[in-house]
Write an enzyme that holds these catalytic residues in place. Structure first.
Site, short mmCIF file in Angstrom:
data_model
loop_
_atom_site.label_atom_id
_atom_site.label_comp_id
_atom_site.label_asym_id
_atom_site.label_seq_id
_atom_site.Cartn_x
_atom_site.Cartn_y
_atom_site.Cartn_z
N ASN A 152 2.06 -4.89 -8.75
CA ASN A 152 1.66 -3.73 -9.55
C ASN A 152 2.83 -2.81 -9.90
O ASN A 152 2.82 -2.18 -10.95
CB ASN A 152 0.52 -2.96 -8.87
CG ASN A 152 0.87 -2.47 -7.50
OD1 ASN A 152 1.75 -3.01 -6.83
ND2 ASN A 152 0.18 -1.44 -7.05
N LYS A 175 9.96 -11.63 -0.47
CA LYS A 175 9.08 -12.46 -1.30
C LYS A 175 8.28 -11.50 -2.17
O LYS A 175 7.32 -10.89 -1.72
CB LYS A 175 8.11 -13.31 -0.45
CG LYS A 175 7.38 -14.33 -1.33
CD LYS A 175 6.04 -14.77 -0.79
CE LYS A 175 4.92 -13.83 -1.06
NZ LYS A 175 4.58 -13.58 -2.49
N ALA A 176 8.76 -11.33 -3.38
CA ALA A 176 8.01 -10.48 -4.30
C ALA A 176 6.90 -11.34 -4.90
O ALA A 176 6.85 -12.55 -4.69
CB ALA A 176 8.94 -9.93 -5.37
N GLU A 178 4.78 -13.67 -7.10
CA GLU A 178 5.14 -14.78 -7.99
C GLU A 178 4.84 -14.41 -9.44
O GLU A 178 5.43 -14.96 -10.36
CB GLU A 178 4.35 -16.05 -7.59
CG GLU A 178 4.86 -16.71 -6.32
CD GLU A 178 4.68 -15.87 -5.06
OE1 GLU A 178 3.72 -15.07 -5.00
OE2 GLU A 178 5.51 -16.00 -4.14
N GLY A 228 0.07 -4.61 -0.16
CA GLY A 228 -0.95 -5.44 -0.81
C GLY A 228 -2.32 -5.05 -0.31
O GLY A 228 -2.53 -3.92 0.15
N SER A 229 -3.25 -5.99 -0.38
CA SER A 229 -4.63 -5.66 -0.04
C SER A 229 -4.83 -5.58 1.47
O SER A 229 -4.09 -6.19 2.25
CB SER A 229 -5.59 -6.69 -0.64
OG SER A 229 -5.30 -7.96 -0.10
N GLU A 250 1.48 -1.28 3.93
CA GLU A 250 1.02 -0.38 2.86
C GLU A 250 -0.15 -1.09 2.18
O GLU A 250 0.06 -1.99 1.35
CB GLU A 250 2.13 -0.17 1.82
CG GLU A 250 3.40 0.41 2.38
CD GLU A 250 3.31 1.90 2.60
OE1 GLU A 250 2.25 2.50 2.36
OE2 GLU A 250 4.32 2.46 3.03
N LEU A 251 -1.37 -0.68 2.51
CA LEU A 251 -2.53 -1.46 2.07
C LEU A 251 -3.35 -0.70 1.03
O LEU A 251 -2.87 0.22 0.41
CB LEU A 251 -3.33 -1.88 3.30
CG LEU A 251 -2.48 -2.56 4.39
CD1 LEU A 251 -3.33 -2.92 5.59
CD2 LEU A 251 -1.74 -3.77 3.86
N CYS A 284 -2.22 1.74 -5.83
CA CYS A 284 -2.93 1.94 -4.56
C CYS A 284 -3.33 3.40 -4.36
O CYS A 284 -4.29 3.67 -3.66
CB CYS A 284 -2.08 1.43 -3.40
SG CYS A 284 -0.43 2.13 -3.39
N GLU A 381 -11.97 -1.33 -3.20
CA GLU A 381 -10.95 -0.79 -4.09
C GLU A 381 -11.06 -1.45 -5.47
O GLU A 381 -10.87 -2.67 -5.57
CB GLU A 381 -9.56 -1.07 -3.51
CG GLU A 381 -8.42 -0.50 -4.34
CD GLU A 381 -7.05 -0.73 -3.70
OE1 GLU A 381 -6.87 -1.77 -3.05
OE2 GLU A 381 -6.18 0.14 -3.86
P1 NAD Z 1 -4.23 -10.69 -3.03
O1 NAD Z 1 -4.85 -9.72 -2.13
O2 NAD Z 1 -4.34 -12.13 -2.67
O3 NAD Z 1 -2.67 -10.37 -3.23
C1 NAD Z 1 -2.10 -9.09 -3.14
C2 NAD Z 1 -0.60 -9.30 -2.98
O4 NAD Z 1 -0.36 -9.92 -1.73
C3 NAD Z 1 0.00 -10.25 -4.01
O5 NAD Z 1 1.26 -9.77 -4.38
C4 NAD Z 1 0.13 -11.58 -3.27
O6 NAD Z 1 1.22 -12.35 -3.73
C5 NAD Z 1 0.33 -11.16 -1.86
N1 NAD Z 1 -0.22 -12.09 -0.90
C6 NAD Z 1 -1.43 -12.66 -0.90
N2 NAD Z 1 -1.60 -13.46 0.15
C7 NAD Z 1 -0.45 -13.40 0.85
C8 NAD Z 1 0.02 -14.00 2.03
N3 NAD Z 1 -0.76 -14.79 2.76
N4 NAD Z 1 1.26 -13.72 2.44
C9 NAD Z 1 2.06 -12.89 1.76
N5 NAD Z 1 1.69 -12.29 0.63
C10 NAD Z 1 0.44 -12.53 0.18
O7 NAD Z 1 -4.86 -10.63 -4.44
P2 NAD Z 1 -4.50 -9.97 -5.83
O8 NAD Z 1 -5.51 -10.50 -6.75
O9 NAD Z 1 -3.06 -10.15 -6.21
O10 NAD Z 1 -4.78 -8.44 -5.60
C11 NAD Z 1 -6.09 -8.10 -5.19
C12 NAD Z 1 -6.14 -6.81 -4.50
O11 NAD Z 1 -4.97 -6.52 -3.78
C13 NAD Z 1 -6.27 -5.66 -5.44
O12 NAD Z 1 -7.60 -5.50 -5.84
C14 NAD Z 1 -5.80 -4.52 -4.61
O13 NAD Z 1 -6.87 -4.05 -3.82
C15 NAD Z 1 -4.78 -5.13 -3.71
N6 NAD Z 1 -3.40 -4.81 -4.10
C16 NAD Z 1 -2.87 -3.71 -3.54
C17 NAD Z 1 -1.60 -3.33 -3.89
C18 NAD Z 1 -1.01 -2.09 -3.29
O14 NAD Z 1 -0.10 -1.51 -3.87
N7 NAD Z 1 -1.42 -1.67 -2.09
C19 NAD Z 1 -0.87 -4.09 -4.81
C20 NAD Z 1 -1.44 -5.23 -5.34
C21 NAD Z 1 -2.72 -5.60 -4.97
#
Ligand code: NAD
Length: 476
Positions: A152, A175-176, A178, A228-229, A250-251, A284, A381
């Site tokens: 994001n 690992k940013a 993909e 991430g999530s 940071e979730l 987020c 979210e």
């Molecule tokens: P996701 O939850 O699978 O992925 C979120 C991020 O985590 C992606 O960048 C992905 O590459 C990474 N990721 C996923 N599985 C991983 C693993 N096992 N190991 C390491 N990295 C991993 O799904 P998505 O569709 O990309 O995003 C869905 C939800 O994630 C969003 O609805 C949001 O709630 C959340 N999100 C939060 C942030 C944040 O800034 N906190 C950023 C992106 C997504």
């Protein structure tokens, strides 16, 4: 105009590509078309990166503050020089308006310059002890860091993930996402061009779960930093716990915005609408649940809808675009599902609630009101351009709703009552609270959440401290 660059893994300074590796197709969200092929790491690539990271740590832990500051300042200068090129790449692969991508570059510039100063303040302390003995407290870099950054903020997230470990004297394997690799590689290149030893920071991409399992299983890695999530964060925290690695998580969030009858409603509307549709809501700390005192509910809702309808949606590279496409096809799907569920449960849709066009991943700025608490969108979210606006009777009820969810990242409140401002600052369960303001960040300010929104902070002195361990030394 900068073209989309070639993609690679960056291991020990080498641009690794080809060799029969699997690839991932990077897509421009404004067109839905493929713009690049990203090589994905195999186990052997990850093992090599780990070996190099161990060596990088041995080198960098001994670096002087002057050396670290020179690299961070040099990288900041290079990022500023390359602002336009980096911003265009970020918009091409993530979709956000160019102006927002440019701001991301400047966010990194500010953060790296702040950390360049912070490296001179990583001192410990000496305790008062009987003569002839000595006790000191030292802060040492934690070790090689595995850092996982999402899509994001394609420039800002990698900036945070790289800046703090490098300031602290750690090595880092990034690992940013993909989906946005070229932005991350661009940020890393600025550090390398500024003189960072090639062993200190590397970039890998791959199947996320393969990469994280592999890196976190290695004793070389001493810290996990993840954005991430919450679902993925919990999974990774468990993997990190197997080896008792330090974590910064940071979730997700579900930003409550409390709007009281005594607030400057026009200012609240201008600020909140801008904040809501920034990065198409994929933030987020996005303001999401609007908890509005019933005396001003209709005025606030109508003002919001009017402004939402005026948001210009388009290609992030086009002049005048206020909101770009969503970053990937999963997001409009999630919007349709969440808004559909809310409507079925009785919510009122005032605008949006649908995709725009049949090219790319555009979604209309959306507003729902009277959303029942049992609707999925009130609990999950949404991570998209949708505002949820509900009326409440007064302060107690509003605070209870703000704290109802297990999330606690950013919260906002609008009120002219000073005593109430102080009560809200104390009562709201969140890592960051904005009162009559949505500016809740800054290079010098800790950024992070509580409860399911994670733990630990990035930015500020806390960001560097999170990459240090404490050692007490007692000499007799
Ligand atoms: P996701 O939850 O699978 O992925 C979120 C991020 O985590 C992606 O960048 C992905 O590459 C990474 N990721 C996923 N599985 C991983 C693993 N096992 N190991 C390491 N990295 C991993 O799904 P998505 O569709 O990309 O995003 C869905 C939800 O994630 C969003 O609805 C949001 O709630 C959340 N999100 C939060 C942030 C944040 O800034 N906190 C950023 C992106 C997504």
């Amino acid at each position: 105009m900068a073209e989309y660059p070639a993609l690679y893994l960056l291991i020990d300074g080498e641009r690794v590509t080809g060799g029969g590796r699997r690839t991932f197709s990077v897509v421009n969200p404004a067109s839905g078309e493929a713009i690049g092929a990203l090589p994905l790491a195999e186990a052997a690539d990850l093992d090599r990166a780990l070996e190099v990271a161990a060596k990088g740590f041995r080198i960098w832990r001994k670096s002087t503050p002057q050396e670290r500051a020179a690299v961070l300042q040099g990288a900041a200068r290079l990022m500023a020089e390359r602002q336009e090129q980096l911003a265009r790449i970020a918009t091409m692969e993530q979709g956000k308006p160019l102006a927002e991508s440019r701001l991301e570059v400047m966010m990194n510039v500010g953060l790296f310059n702040f950390y360049a100063g912070e490296v001179f303040r990583l001192y410990g302390r000496e305790l008062v002890r009987p003569e002839g003995t000595r006790s000191t407290v030292r802060h040492e870099p934690v070790g090689p860091v595995a850092a996982f950054a999402p899509w994001n903020f394609p420039l800002g997230n990698p900036g945070r993930k790289l800046g703090a470990p490098i300031a602290a004297g750690c090595s880092v394997i990034l690992k940013a996402a993909e989906e946005t690799p070229a932005s991350a590689l661009g940020v890393l290149q600025c550090l390398l061009d500024a003189g960072l030893p090639k062993e200190v920071a590397q970039a890998v991409f791959g199947v996320p779960d393969e990469v994280s399992r592999h890196l976190l299983a290695s004793p070389v890695i001493r810290k996990l930093s993840f954005t991430g999530s919450t679902v993925v964060g919990k999974h990774l925290a468990k993997l990190a716990a197997e080896d008792m690695k330090r974590t910064t998580m940071e979730l997700g969030g579900h930003g409550p915005v409390l709007v009281f009858g005594d607030a400057d409603i026009d200012k609240a509307l201008e600020t909140a609408v801008f904040g809501k549709y920034r990065n198409a809501g994929q933030v987020c700390v996005s303001p999401t649940r609007f908890i509005v005192e019933e005396t001003v509910f209709e005025r606030f809702r109508d003002g919001f809808v009017e402004r939402a309808k005026a948001v210009k949606v388009g290609d992030g590279l086009a002049d005048g675009t206020r909101m770009g496409p969503m970053a990937n096809p999963r997001r409009p799907e999630a919007m349709d599902r969440l808004i559909g569920d809310a409507k079925a449960k009785g919510a009122v849709l005032h605008t949006g609630g649908e995709r725009i066009g049949n090219q790319g991943f555009f979604y209309a700025p959306s507003v729902l009101s009277e959303v029942p608490l049992e609707a999925d969108i009130m609990n999950e979210e949404p991570f998209g351009p949708v505002a949820l606006i509900n009326p409440y009777k007064g302060e107690g009820e509003m605070i209870a709703e703000a704290n109802r969810l297990p999330y606690g990242l950013a919260a906002y409140a609008w009120t002219g009552d000073y005593q109430r401002q102080r009560r809200l600052a104390a009562e709201i369960e969140a890592g960051m609270v904005g009162i009559n303001s949505h500016m809740i960040g800054g290079a010098d300010s800790p950024f992070g959440g509580v409860k399911w929104s994670g733990h630990g902070s990035e930015d500020g002195p806390e960001g560097v401290m999170a990459c240090l361990v404490t050692k007490a030394v007692h000499e007799g």
